[in-house]
Design a protein around this motif. Structure first.
Motif: not given
Ligand code: TPP
Length: 360
Positions: A4-5, A224-228, A255-256
């Motif tokens: 998970e990111p 990583v969560d690319g929207n964070d 990841f976005t």
């Protein structure tokens, strides 16, 4: 199994510390991050409008990738150097490149648009993956200059190179990974996995995640969560610190999803579903950061009003600046090609000048 990111901010804006992402949220000026993300989005929106008015030939939008870019850019020290693709408008913004200069390439008035040495931000590269080898070559130079692992924070430097998921299918990128690992180079590969290489989904390019691919080359991959924006900042900070201190490369997968088509010339309705787009719109990175600021009681209305005003001024500047970009002299592209112009090119240039003259 694909991990998970990693993330720090929930969509509702609650901060959830993660043991793998060291960050003290109170040490970060989150309002400033928000401002940079909003301004980046405005550059994008205005450029799309200018393209629609026929002022630009093309524009590669970054809608949805603001957190990845602003987070990564904020991890840089002034002496670090960036190698972008053609879509890093948010990184350019954070590095202090005049956004009017970004427009020249897409208006066709220049092959570059800014001095790469002024902000340690290289020119855009349209050839997929090429910049990864440029970055690795530069990182070799940093090592030879002795600017790695000295312990002096003013001296140690590293390279941050951006790539898309599609670039991972290029030979050059894989070659760059081999060199980075073999020579333990001070380079961080930052891949914005927006899941599509124009119409090719990531799933047809690879059986494993972007981050997992680093393992085969012998260095660390982080997802990583690319929207964070805070997660992107934390991961890039750590990777850059590691590179500067001589511990070699890292691959970061942000990841976005880019909610606009590949460029203004593309029709993504032919290969992507509106439902997918809607799902990602609900994960908007700017809204997430706003939610965090609201939740933590630090969203200042006067600050937001100031940013809105700044946005309007920027938009006006972009519109006027775009139209005023100087057309190059007809011999300029020929003169830019070689330090010493070969005879053959010179005769082509002369022929072209006669042609241009006749047309006037
Ligand atoms: C060497 C090379 N091959 C093909 C192209 C055509 N092309 C332009 S963009 C693109 C897809 C890039 O996708 P990705 O790397 O995921 O980046 P994104 O544009 O999605 O950010 C391709 C194949 C190119 N510019 N260069």
């Amino acid at each position: 199994m694909t991990a998970e990111p990693l993330s720090l901010l929930s969509q509702q804006g609650t901060y959830q510390p993660h043991e793998s992402l060291a960050l003290d949220p109170d040490s970060v000026d989150s309002q400033r991050l928000l401002r940079d993300m909003i301004m980046t989005r405005r550059v994008d929106t205005e450029a799309i409008a200018l393209q629609r008015q026929g002022e630009l030939g093309l524009w590669p939008s970054l809608l949805g990738q603001e957190a990845a870019q602003v987070g990564a850019a904020w991890a840089l020290h002034p002496q670090d150097i960036v190698f972008p693709t053609y879509r890093e408008h948010g990184v350019a913004w954070c590095r202090g490149v005049d956004p009017v200069n970004l427009l020249g390439l897409f208006r066709g008035t220049t092959m570059g648009g800014w001095d790469p040495t002024e902000n340690n931000f290289n020119l855009y590269t349209l050839v997929i993956g090429a910049q990864t080898l440029h970055a690795v070559g530069y990182a070799m130079g940093i090592v030879r200059d002795g600017d790695v692992g000295t312990g002096d924070p003013e001296r140690d430097r590293a390279v941050l190179v951006f790539l898309g998921d599609g670039a991972l299918s290029e030979g050059e990128t894989n070659e760059a990974f081999v060199w980075a690992a073999a020579q333990n180079l001070p380079v961080v590969f930052f891949c914005q996995n927006n899941q599509w290489a124009i119409s090719a989904p990531y799933s047809v390019q690879s059986r494993v995640s972007v981050a997992q691919r680093a393992q085969g080359f012998g260095f660390e991959g982080v997802r990583v969560d690319g929207n964070d924006v805070l997660a992107c900042l934390a991961a890039t900070r750590e990777a850059m610190a590691s590179a500067r201190s001589g511990n070699g490369p890292t691959l970061i997968e942000a990841f976005t999803y880019r909610r606009n088509p590949h460029t203004t010339s593309d029709d993504d309705g032919r290969y992507r579903s509106g439902a997918e787009n809607d799902a990602w719109a609900a994960l908007d990175p700017i809204e997430r950061l706003k939610n965090y600021l609201k939740t933590s009681g630090t969203l200042d209305q006067a600050f937001l009003d100031g940013v809105a005003q700044e946005e309007e001024e920027l938009a006006e500047k972009l519109r006027a600046g775009c139209r005023e970009l100087p057309n190059p002299a007809p011999d300029q592209p020929f003169r830019n090609t070689y330090a010493d112009m070969p005879k053959e090119l010179e005769s082509q240039m002369n022929e072209h000048l006669v042609f241009v003259e006749a047309g006037e």
